[in-house]
Each structure stands twice: as structure tokens, then as C-alpha cells.
Design an enzyme around this catalytic site. Sequence first.
Site, PDB file in Angstrom:
ATOM      1  N   SER A  58     -34.153  72.382  50.090  1.00 55.25           N
ATOM      2  CA  SER A  58     -33.030  72.193  50.933  1.00 55.25           C
ATOM      3  C   SER A  58     -31.724  72.543  49.518  1.00 55.25           C
ATOM      4  O   SER A  58     -31.813  72.007  48.140  1.00 55.25           O
ATOM      5  CB  SER A  58     -32.068  71.144  50.932  1.00 55.25           C
ATOM      6  OG  SER A  58     -31.514  71.254  51.644  1.00 55.25           O
TER       7      SER A  58
ATOM      8  N   TYR B 152     -31.231  62.173  51.179  1.00 58.21           N
ATOM      9  CA  TYR B 152     -32.364  63.302  51.696  1.00 58.21           C
ATOM     10  C   TYR B 152     -31.922  64.292  50.224  1.00 58.21           C
ATOM     11  O   TYR B 152     -32.879  64.564  49.758  1.00 58.21           O
ATOM     12  CB  TYR B 152     -31.701  63.635  52.734  1.00 58.21           C
ATOM     13  CG  TYR B 152     -31.350  65.153  53.033  1.00 58.21           C
ATOM     14  CD1 TYR B 152     -33.093  65.356  54.171  1.00 58.21           C
ATOM     15  CD2 TYR B 152     -31.074  66.237  52.917  1.00 58.21           C
ATOM     16  CE1 TYR B 152     -33.434  66.661  54.348  1.00 58.21           C
ATOM     17  CE2 TYR B 152     -31.444  67.350  53.062  1.00 58.21           C
ATOM     18  CZ  TYR B 152     -32.973  67.616  54.089  1.00 58.21           C
ATOM     19  OH  TYR B 152     -32.717  68.758  54.369  1.00 58.21           O
TER      20      TYR B 152
HETATM   21  P1  NDP Z   1     -35.722  69.700  62.628  1.00 55.32           P
HETATM   22  O1  NDP Z   1     -35.302  68.491  62.467  1.00 55.32           O
HETATM   23  O2  NDP Z   1     -36.022  70.842  63.483  1.00 55.32           O
HETATM   24  O3  NDP Z   1     -37.501  69.711  63.148  1.00 55.32           O
HETATM   25  C1  NDP Z   1     -38.246  68.800  61.488  1.00 55.32           C
HETATM   26  C2  NDP Z   1     -39.731  68.259  62.490  1.00 55.32           C
HETATM   27  O4  NDP Z   1     -40.876  68.134  61.373  1.00 55.32           O
HETATM   28  C3  NDP Z   1     -39.919  68.507  63.574  1.00 55.32           C
HETATM   29  O5  NDP Z   1     -41.602  69.378  64.589  1.00 55.32           O
HETATM   30  C4  NDP Z   1     -40.662  67.015  63.684  1.00 55.32           C
HETATM   31  O6  NDP Z   1     -41.709  67.276  64.436  1.00 55.32           O
HETATM   32  C5  NDP Z   1     -41.310  67.238  62.077  1.00 55.32           C
HETATM   33  N1  NDP Z   1     -42.021  65.445  61.721  1.00 55.32           N
HETATM   34  C6  NDP Z   1     -41.063  65.145  60.959  1.00 55.32           C
HETATM   35  N2  NDP Z   1     -41.632  63.937  60.770  1.00 55.32           N
HETATM   36  C7  NDP Z   1     -42.776  63.858  60.539  1.00 55.32           C
HETATM   37  C8  NDP Z   1     -43.689  63.418  60.424  1.00 55.32           C
HETATM   38  N3  NDP Z   1     -43.613  62.232  60.029  1.00 55.32           N
HETATM   39  N4  NDP Z   1     -45.254  64.004  60.183  1.00 55.32           N
HETATM   40  C9  NDP Z   1     -45.490  65.363  61.023  1.00 55.32           C
HETATM   41  N5  NDP Z   1     -44.152  65.861  61.640  1.00 55.32           N
HETATM   42  C10 NDP Z   1     -42.901  65.016  61.200  1.00 55.32           C
HETATM   43  O7  NDP Z   1     -36.006  70.347  61.125  1.00 55.32           O
HETATM   44  P2  NDP Z   1     -35.656  71.882  60.865  1.00 55.32           P
HETATM   45  O8  NDP Z   1     -36.078  73.009  61.982  1.00 55.32           O
HETATM   46  O9  NDP Z   1     -34.195  71.741  61.218  1.00 55.32           O
HETATM   47  O10 NDP Z   1     -36.113  72.197  58.857  1.00 55.32           O
HETATM   48  C11 NDP Z   1     -37.307  72.286  58.612  1.00 55.32           C
HETATM   49  C12 NDP Z   1     -37.231  71.342  56.868  1.00 55.32           C
HETATM   50  O11 NDP Z   1     -35.979  72.655  56.635  1.00 55.32           O
HETATM   51  C13 NDP Z   1     -37.085  69.986  56.743  1.00 55.32           C
HETATM   52  O12 NDP Z   1     -37.669  70.174  55.843  1.00 55.32           O
HETATM   53  C14 NDP Z   1     -35.482  69.900  56.227  1.00 55.32           C
HETATM   54  O13 NDP Z   1     -35.345  69.205  55.846  1.00 55.32           O
HETATM   55  C15 NDP Z   1     -35.968  71.439  56.373  1.00 55.32           C
HETATM   56  N6  NDP Z   1     -33.925  71.929  55.830  1.00 55.32           N
HETATM   57  C16 NDP Z   1     -33.437  72.039  56.743  1.00 55.32           C
HETATM   58  C17 NDP Z   1     -32.292  72.535  56.309  1.00 55.32           C
HETATM   59  C18 NDP Z   1     -31.430  72.292  58.357  1.00 55.32           C
HETATM   60  O14 NDP Z   1     -29.872  73.448  58.078  1.00 55.32           O
HETATM   61  N7  NDP Z   1     -32.252  72.752  59.781  1.00 55.32           N
HETATM   62  C19 NDP Z   1     -31.543  72.751  56.048  1.00 55.32           C
HETATM   63  C20 NDP Z   1     -32.045  72.329  54.564  1.00 55.32           C
HETATM   64  C21 NDP Z   1     -33.439  71.826  54.485  1.00 55.32           C
HETATM   65  P3  NDP Z   1     -42.185  66.148  64.883  1.00 55.32           P
HETATM   66  O15 NDP Z   1     -40.560  66.449  66.478  1.00 55.32           O
HETATM   67  O16 NDP Z   1     -42.998  66.738  66.589  1.00 55.32           O
HETATM   68  O17 NDP Z   1     -41.780  64.698  65.138  1.00 55.32           O
END
Ligand code: NDP
Length: 248
Positions: free
Chosen positions: A139, A152
Site C-alpha cells: 500500500s 495497518y
Molecule cells: P476489500 O476489503 O474490498 O476486500 C478484501 C478481500 O480480502 C476480501 O475478498 C476478503 O475476503 C479478503 N480477506 C480478508 N481477510 C482474509 C483472510 N483472513 N483470508 C482470506 N481472505 C481474506 O479490499 P480491497 O480490494 O480494497 O483491497 C485488496 C488489497 O489491496 C488489500 O491487501 C489492501 O490492503 C490493499 N489496498 C487497498 C487499498 C484501497 O484503497 N482499497 C489501498 C491500498 C492497498 P472475505 O470477504 O471472503 O473474507
Amino acid sequence: MQKVLVTGASVGIGRETAVLFAKQGAQVVINYNSSEAEAGETLRMVEAAGGKGYLAKADVSDDSAASALIHEAVRLMDGLNVLVNNAGITRFIPFDDLDAVTSDDWDILYKTNVESIFFCCREAAKVMPEGSCIINLASISGILPRGSSIPYSVSKAAIIHLTKCLANVFSPKIRVNSVSPGVIQNTRWNAGNANFNLEKYQSGTNAIPMKRLGNPSDIASAILYLASDQASYITGVNLPVEGGMSVK
Ligand code: NDP
């Protein structure tokens, strides 16, 4: 053919990445933890895009579940040559509210964001063939001291460093890189942030030189580039995809 595992692909950036790989004809394992219905929707989108998709439920923060997920992906696709460690969570706590940060916040963010990547990579490296690659989602918050909370931000900085450590260990067999998104709209992420002000970013802000929020497709495109032959001499790098935020 690319045989791709995307962790956390039920929604957001993970879903978009799975679909973009599918458009290139890849096989894709769609990992999710709790969002089964949403993961099913990703599967439908992957198939509509012309790819072959599979669902795999696993909590990647758990060592044995992460290891089992890697072997399940290999079983489903008869191999694995691209691993996208996208799953991640946060807690929204203002940086200056130090008393609000608990030990549990540190534990769950480190486990889910950092240890999960280590567990998945460790197991994947045992089964991935020469020429494979891994892309980790870090990130902008891991580069600049801002974002949803200090735990985070620190967890994302750790991912950037973990990526370099693993790139070193897995070279020349497997390339390992990270992508650092900026502020991305149209994911579930900011729904959990009561203070998130979309308009602040959309209007007049000079925090984003490109003057717009990012989209999941901006991140998915960068991931596909790093997974492609065009990036075959790139390992251990962190690619910011944030409209220039880190140079502001
Ligand atoms: P979302 O919150 O939209 O989605 C997160 C995903 O991670 C979901 O599919 C969720 O699945 C999954 N997840 C969470 N915990 C677990 C776990 N323990 N095991 C398996 N799956 C898990 O996130 P984004 O799409 O926005 O972000 C994706 C990545 O990008 C993350 O790593 C985030 O830190 C990074 N990021 C995002 C930013 C943003 O502005 N959106 C900015 C910078 C980085 P489920 O619901 O099935 O648990």
C-alpha cells in the site's frame, strides 16, 4: 498457460484481478474467507470473461489453512505459476489516537496482512516451477506514514520488505514483487471507514497529482504486467500505483 491463485478475490481488487487474468485465458483459483456469495459472483465473472475458475475457501492468516490452500490450488489447476497475495484487512484508527490502538489490532493486522503472505509464499515456492511469479499487495500506506491506522501502515511497510527478502531467497526460480495501491474506489474497503470522504479526494485535492482516485482495474493491470513475460527481469521491487501520491 497461467495458473493463478488470487487470495481475497471475493470482492474489490482481488475480484478485478481474477477477471483480468481470465480475460487473458488464465485458470484462476478464487480464494475467499467469509464472503461466499460474492466469491460466487467473481466465479461467474471469470467464466463470462473466458477463463476457467475455481472457488477455494481459506483463512490465509492461518498457517495450515494457507498451506492447504496452495495445495488445493495445485490440485484444481494441475499446477500453480502465479500467486497474488491480495487478501488484507484494516482497522480505521486516527494516527494521533495512540490510546485507541490495542494489542489485538496489532495481532490481527500483522497476522492477516503479513504472516499470511509468508505462509502462502513458503508453501507455494515448494510447488511453483521455474519462471513463476508472486505479487504481494502492499500500500501507499507502507511508503508514507498515513492511511487507515498505524498498525495497518506498519503491516504494509513490512510487506514491502518481506517481498524483497523473498525475492532474494527465491531467485532466480521465482520472481517476487509488490504493488502499492493509492486510494482505490469501488472496493468494500472504505465502506468500513466512517470518516472516508470521497469528495475530498475527488475535488480539488492536491494529494493525488493525477487528480483522481484509483480503480481496481488500475491495480489489476499493474499486477498482470508484473506477472507477464515483459517483467521477466523484475524482482524485489515495489510498484506504487497511486496517481503520484508518493512524490507529492
Ligand atoms: P476489500 O476489503 O474490498 O476486500 C478484501 C478481500 O480480502 C476480501 O475478498 C476478503 O475476503 C479478503 N480477506 C480478508 N481477510 C482474509 C483472510 N483472513 N483470508 C482470506 N481472505 C481474506 O479490499 P480491497 O480490494 O480494497 O483491497 C485488496 C488489497 O489491496 C488489500 O491487501 C489492501 O490492503 C490493499 N489496498 C487497498 C487499498 C484501497 O484503497 N482499497 C489501498 C491500498 C492497498 P472475505 O470477504 O471472503 O473474507
